[in-house]
Scaffold this motif. Sequence first.
Motif, PDB file in Angstrom:
ATOM      1  N   GLU A   9       0.826  -1.202   0.000  1.00  0.00           N
ATOM      2  CA  GLU A   9       0.000   0.000   0.000  1.00  0.00           C
ATOM      3  C   GLU A   9       0.869   1.265   0.000  1.00  0.00           C
ATOM      4  N   LEU A  10       1.950   1.263   0.797  1.00  0.00           N
ATOM      5  CA  LEU A  10       2.862   2.403   0.820  1.00  0.00           C
ATOM      6  C   LEU A  10       3.495   2.603  -0.556  1.00  0.00           C
ATOM      7  N   PHE A  11       3.972   1.526  -1.156  1.00  0.00           N
ATOM      8  CA  PHE A  11       4.575   1.582  -2.487  1.00  0.00           C
ATOM      9  C   PHE A  11       3.603   2.175  -3.505  1.00  0.00           C
ATOM     10  N   VAL A  12       2.376   1.683  -3.518  1.00  0.00           N
ATOM     11  CA  VAL A  12       1.369   2.152  -4.472  1.00  0.00           C
ATOM     12  C   VAL A  12       1.062   3.633  -4.262  1.00  0.00           C
ATOM     13  N   HIS A  13       0.906   4.041  -3.020  1.00  0.00           N
ATOM     14  CA  HIS A  13       0.567   5.442  -2.748  1.00  0.00           C
ATOM     15  C   HIS A  13       1.715   6.392  -3.076  1.00  0.00           C
ATOM     16  N   LEU A  14       2.948   5.984  -2.788  1.00  0.00           N
ATOM     17  CA  LEU A  14       4.092   6.822  -3.159  1.00  0.00           C
ATOM     18  C   LEU A  14       4.167   6.966  -4.680  1.00  0.00           C
ATOM     19  N   ALA A  15       3.938   5.874  -5.390  1.00  0.00           N
ATOM     20  CA  ALA A  15       3.941   5.925  -6.855  1.00  0.00           C
ATOM     21  C   ALA A  15       2.816   6.815  -7.370  1.00  0.00           C
ATOM     22  N   HIS A  16       1.640   6.718  -6.747  1.00  0.00           N
ATOM     23  CA  HIS A  16       0.505   7.544  -7.171  1.00  0.00           C
ATOM     24  C   HIS A  16       0.787   9.034  -6.956  1.00  0.00           C
ATOM     25  N   ILE A  17       1.428   9.371  -5.854  1.00  0.00           N
ATOM     26  CA  ILE A  17       1.768  10.782  -5.599  1.00  0.00           C
ATOM     27  C   ILE A  17       2.700  11.287  -6.692  1.00  0.00           C
ATOM     28  N   GLY A  18       3.735  10.512  -7.001  1.00  0.00           N
ATOM     29  CA  GLY A  18       4.672  10.905  -8.055  1.00  0.00           C
ATOM     30  C   GLY A  18       3.990  11.036  -9.409  1.00  0.00           C
ATOM     31  N   THR A  19       3.117  10.101  -9.736  1.00  0.00           N
ATOM     32  CA  THR A  19       2.400  10.144 -11.006  1.00  0.00           C
ATOM     33  C   THR A  19       1.473  11.350 -11.063  1.00  0.00           C
ATOM     34  N   ALA A  20       0.764  11.597  -9.977  1.00  0.00           N
ATOM     35  CA  ALA A  20      -0.154  12.744  -9.949  1.00  0.00           C
ATOM     36  C   ALA A  20       0.611  14.052 -10.123  1.00  0.00           C
ATOM     37  N   LEU A  21       1.725  14.206  -9.425  1.00  0.00           N
ATOM     38  CA  LEU A  21       2.507  15.434  -9.548  1.00  0.00           C
ATOM     39  C   LEU A  21       3.092  15.588 -10.952  1.00  0.00           C
ATOM     40  N   SER A  22       3.404  14.474 -11.598  1.00  0.00           N
ATOM     41  CA  SER A  22       3.952  14.557 -12.953  1.00  0.00           C
ATOM     42  C   SER A  22       2.897  15.023 -13.958  1.00  0.00           C
ATOM     43  N   ARG A  23       1.621  14.929 -13.588  1.00  0.00           N
ATOM     44  CA  ARG A  23       0.542  15.359 -14.484  1.00  0.00           C
ATOM     45  C   ARG A  23       0.119  16.803 -14.252  1.00  0.00           C
ATOM     46  N   VAL A  24       0.669  17.475 -13.236  1.00  0.00           N
ATOM     47  CA  VAL A  24       0.262  18.837 -12.890  1.00  0.00           C
ATOM     48  C   VAL A  24       0.625  19.822 -13.993  1.00  0.00           C
ATOM     49  N   TYR A  25       1.853  19.734 -14.494  1.00  0.00           N
ATOM     50  CA  TYR A  25       2.324  20.694 -15.497  1.00  0.00           C
ATOM     51  C   TYR A  25       1.952  20.211 -16.892  1.00  0.00           C
ATOM     52  N   LYS A  26       1.197  21.010 -17.585  1.00  0.00           N
ATOM     53  CA  LYS A  26       0.747  20.631 -18.917  1.00  0.00           C
ATOM     54  C   LYS A  26       1.271  21.590 -19.985  1.00  0.00           C
ATOM     55  N   GLY A  27       2.306  22.363 -19.633  1.00  0.00           N
ATOM     56  CA  GLY A  27       2.803  23.400 -20.530  1.00  0.00           C
ATOM     57  C   GLY A  27       3.753  22.926 -21.609  1.00  0.00           C
ATOM     58  N   ALA A  28       4.232  21.706 -21.542  1.00  0.00           N
ATOM     59  CA  ALA A  28       5.175  21.210 -22.548  1.00  0.00           C
ATOM     60  C   ALA A  28       4.723  19.837 -23.023  1.00  0.00           C
ATOM     61  N   PRO A  29       4.880  19.571 -24.317  1.00  0.00           N
ATOM     62  CA  PRO A  29       4.472  18.265 -24.860  1.00  0.00           C
ATOM     63  C   PRO A  29       5.541  17.197 -24.628  1.00  0.00           C
ATOM     64  N   LEU A  30       5.799  16.910 -23.349  1.00  0.00           N
ATOM     65  CA  LEU A  30       6.830  15.939 -23.009  1.00  0.00           C
ATOM     66  C   LEU A  30       6.233  14.768 -22.242  1.00  0.00           C
ATOM     67  N   TYR A  31       6.802  13.604 -22.472  1.00  0.00           N
ATOM     68  CA  TYR A  31       6.425  12.425 -21.719  1.00  0.00           C
ATOM     69  C   TYR A  31       7.180  12.408 -20.403  1.00  0.00           C
ATOM     70  N   ARG A  32       6.719  11.586 -19.481  1.00  0.00           N
ATOM     71  CA  ARG A  32       7.313  11.517 -18.150  1.00  0.00           C
ATOM     72  C   ARG A  32       8.808  11.190 -18.201  1.00  0.00           C
ATOM     73  N   GLY A  33       9.192  10.246 -19.051  1.00  0.00           N
ATOM     74  CA  GLY A  33      10.596   9.880 -19.185  1.00  0.00           C
ATOM     75  C   GLY A  33      11.449  11.029 -19.703  1.00  0.00           C
ATOM     76  N   GLU A  34      10.869  11.836 -20.581  1.00  0.00           N
ATOM     77  CA  GLU A  34      11.582  12.997 -21.104  1.00  0.00           C
ATOM     78  C   GLU A  34      11.795  14.038 -20.001  1.00  0.00           C
ATOM     79  N   PHE A  35      10.755  14.259 -19.193  1.00  0.00           N
ATOM     80  CA  PHE A  35      10.903  15.167 -18.055  1.00  0.00           C
ATOM     81  C   PHE A  35      11.956  14.644 -17.081  1.00  0.00           C
ATOM     82  N   LEU A  36      11.927  13.352 -16.825  1.00  0.00           N
ATOM     83  CA  LEU A  36      12.911  12.755 -15.921  1.00  0.00           C
ATOM     84  C   LEU A  36      14.323  13.016 -16.435  1.00  0.00           C
TER      85      LEU A  36
END
Length: 156
Positions: A9-36
């Motif tokens: 449950e901790l693993f899933v929730h930490l991953a969900h937080i990271g995924t949610a934050l990665s979706r906040v910025y919509k100003g650039a047409p980049l994939y998550r790996g590109e941002f990383l």
Amino acid sequence: MQEEQCAEELFVHLAHIGTALSRVYKGAPLYRGEFLLLHVIDGMTRGPLCHNSFCSATLLSEELRVSKPAVSKLLNTLESKGYVERKANPEDRRSIQVALTEQGRKCLEEEHKAIQEMVCKVVRRLGRADTETFLALSKRVYRIIEEEIDQIPAGQ
């Protein structure tokens, strides 16, 4: 709740937080790996392993633990979009150096601002006491993870 179930449950929730934050910025047409990769380049070009604000593609591959061809493919995409620049290392022409462009730096700054605004909203909704508790626990989780990583034998 059993330890394994809590860990999952901790693993899933930490991953969900990271995924949610990665979706906040919509100003650039980049994939998550590109941002990383932009974030890693930014961090490495500010550190001791950089050469005139450039870092090597080989070091990026090692830092991300992905193949050189995978890093090269991402760099091709980011370069074609104008976020990074590459050049041959003047000391070793076989080595490629990478740096963020002004557009790449601006993209990261805008992303940081958008995420900061979202986190401020979260803090307001959580309240000071819960935020401080969460912060203390998350710091502790991070320290434990780092300590456990240090115990992993090389090559595993």
